[in-house]
Design an enzyme around this catalytic site. Structure first.
Site, PDB file in Angstrom:
ATOM      1  N   GLN A 182       0.933  -1.269  -0.017  1.00  0.00           N
ATOM      2  CA  GLN A 182       0.031  -0.016   0.102  1.00  0.00           C
ATOM      3  C   GLN A 182       1.096   1.350  -0.069  1.00  0.00           C
ATOM      4  OE1 GLN A 182      -3.850  -0.860   0.003  1.00  0.00           O
ATOM      5  NE2 GLN A 182      -2.563  -2.447  -0.618  1.00  0.00           N
ATOM      6  N   GLY A 223     -11.854   1.522   4.382  1.00  0.00           N
ATOM      7  CA  GLY A 223     -10.959   1.031   3.425  1.00  0.00           C
ATOM      8  C   GLY A 223     -10.031   1.904   2.797  1.00  0.00           C
ATOM      9  N   HIS A 224      -9.121   1.365   2.255  1.00  0.00           N
ATOM     10  CA  HIS A 224      -8.269   2.127   1.481  1.00  0.00           C
ATOM     11  C   HIS A 224      -8.673   2.609   0.112  1.00  0.00           C
ATOM     12  CE1 HIS A 224      -6.965  -1.844  -0.978  1.00  0.00           C
ATOM     13  NE2 HIS A 224      -8.175  -1.629  -1.198  1.00  0.00           N
ATOM     14  N   ASN A 225      -8.400   3.937  -0.300  1.00  0.00           N
ATOM     15  CA  ASN A 225      -8.727   4.751  -1.516  1.00  0.00           C
ATOM     16  C   ASN A 225     -10.109   5.322  -1.181  1.00  0.00           C
ATOM     17  OD1 ASN A 225      -6.624   2.468  -2.765  1.00  0.00           O
ATOM     18  ND2 ASN A 225      -6.039   4.459  -3.351  1.00  0.00           N
TER      19      ASN A 225
END
EC number: 2.3.1.191
Length: 325
Positions: A182, A223-225
Site C-alpha cells: 500500500q 478502507g483504502h482509497n
C-alpha cells in the site's frame, strides 16, 4: 464553579427570562435535572417533562415560550439543540483543568514527523516518519499516525485510532495470496473528529481522503482509497469498503455498510444496519434492512422472500392469461 445565566446569554445569545445572576452548577436532561441545573427542550412532544422538571432554567424554542414561563427561568433560542451544543462547549472551556505536557513523555514521534507547536499528543501515541499534525489538533492516548499521513487543523482523534495501516490488498496466486504493498497515505482535513478504535487505511496508490468537518464515531472501518466528503457523519460500526466515494453532508446510521467501488451522492442519509450494494446518485433517505420479528415469523418471511422471483413470474403469467367470461 458555576456559570451565571447572564454570562451564558452574553456568550451565546438568546433571550433570557429570569434572574441573570442565577448560578447554574450543572447541565442535565429535563427528567433528571435538579434545582441547580440547566436543561433544554428540543421537541414539543417532551412538553410534559418540561412542566414536571425541577431544572433552574430551560432552553426552549419560541413556540414553547408560554409553557416555559409557567415554571420558571428560561432562555428562548431559535434552535434549542444547537444552543445546547454550544453551551456544552462553553461549559467545558469554563471548567477546563490545567493542561499537562503538550506532548506526553511516553509518546513516540519520529524526528522526520512534523507536529505543530499547538498540537497535543497523548500518552503512548505513535507519529511515524513523514507524518504531519496540524495546529490545534489533539491526539488522545494510543493513537497511531503512520508514515506520511496528514492530519489537518483542529482535529480530535480519540483513543486507539489508527490512521494509515495497510489497506486490504491481496492478489491470488496458486491457492495463496500475494500482498499488494500500500503505497499511498491518508489525508485528513480540518475540524475532523474520529472516535475511539476507528481505523482508516492508507491507499494502495492514491491517498485515502477524509475531507473537512467529517465526524466519525467509534469502531468505524474506512478502507483504502475511500474518499469521504465534507461534513459527512457516520455512527458506530459503519464499514466503508475500498475505493468507495462518499459525498458531502451525508449521514450513516450505526452498522451501515458501503460496498467497494461505489459512489454515494451528496446529501444521502443511510439508515442503521443498511447494506449499500449499489451506487446512490440522488440525495435522500435510504433504508435496506430486514425488519425484526419473532424468529418463527422471520423464517417464514425469509423463505417467502427466496421465492419472490418465481412468484412474480407466475403473477405475470396469470395477468397475461386470457380471462374467462
Amino acid at each position: 464553579m458555576g456559570l451565571q445565566l447572564g454570562a451564558i446569554v452574553s456568550a451565546l445569545g438568546g433571550e433570557l427570562h429570569g434572574d441573570p445572576a442565577l448560578s447554574i452548577e450543572r447541565l442535565a436532561p429535563l427528567q433528571n435535572a435538579q434545582p441547580d441545573a440547566l436543561s433544554f427542550l428540543s421537541h414539543p412532544k417532551y412538553q410534559q417533562e418540561l412542566a414536571a422538571s425541577k431544572a433552574a432554567c430551560v432552553i426552549v424554542a419560541p413556540a414553547m415560550r408560554e409553557a416555559a414561563a409557567s415554571r420558571g427561568a428560561f432562555i428562548v433560542a431559535a434552535d434549542p439543540y444547537l444552543y445546547f451544543a454550544r453551551l456544552t462547549q462553553l461549559w467545558k472551556a469554563h471548567h477546563a483543568r490545567p493542561e499537562a505536557d503538550r506532548i506526553h513523555p511516553s509518546a513516540v514521534i519520529h524526528p522526520e514527523a512534523v507536529v505543530d507547536a499547538t498540537a497535543r499528543i497523548g500518552a503512548l501515541c505513535v507519529v511515524e516518519r513523514g507524518a504531519r499534525i496540524g495546529a490545534g489538533t489533539v491526539l488522545k492516548s494510543r493513537v497511531t499516525i503512520s508514515e506520511d499521513c496528514v492530519v489537518g487543523e483542529r482535529c480530535l482523534l480519540h483513543p486507539g485510532v489508527v490512521i494509515g495501516a495497510d489497506g486490504f490488498g491481496l492478489a491470488p496466486h496458486e491457492g495463496a495470496w500475494v500482498k499488494i504493498e500500500q503505497l499511498g497515505a491518508v489525508r485528513i482535513g480540518n475540524d475532523v473528529e474520529i472516535g475511539a478504535n476507528t481505523c482508516i487505511d492508507r491507499g494502495a496508490l492514491d491517498d485515502t481522503v477524509i475531507e473537512d468537518g467529517v465526524k466519525l464515531d467509534n469502531l468505524i472501518q474506512i478502507g483504502h482509497n475511500v474518499r469521504v466528503g465534507k461534513h459527512t457523519a457516520m455512527a458506530g460500526c459503519v464499514g466503508v469498503a475500498g475505493s468507495a466515494t462518499i459525498g458531502a453532508h451525508c449521514t450513516f446510521g450505526g452498522g451501515a455498510i458501503v460496498l467497494g467501488h461505489l459512489t454515494v451522492a451528496d446529501g444521502v442519509h443511510v439508515s442503521a444496519a443498511t447494506v449499500v450494494t449499489r451506487s446512490i446518485r440522488k440525495a435522500g433517505q435510504y433504508t435496506g434492512m430486514f425488519p425484526i420479528d419473532d424468529n418463527a415469523n422471520w423464517e417464514k418471511n425469509a423463505a417467502t422472500l427466496k421465492q419472490l422471483h418465481s412468484l412474480r413470474e407466475r403473477l405475470k403469467a396469470l395477468e397475461k392469461a386470457p380471462q374467462k367470461k
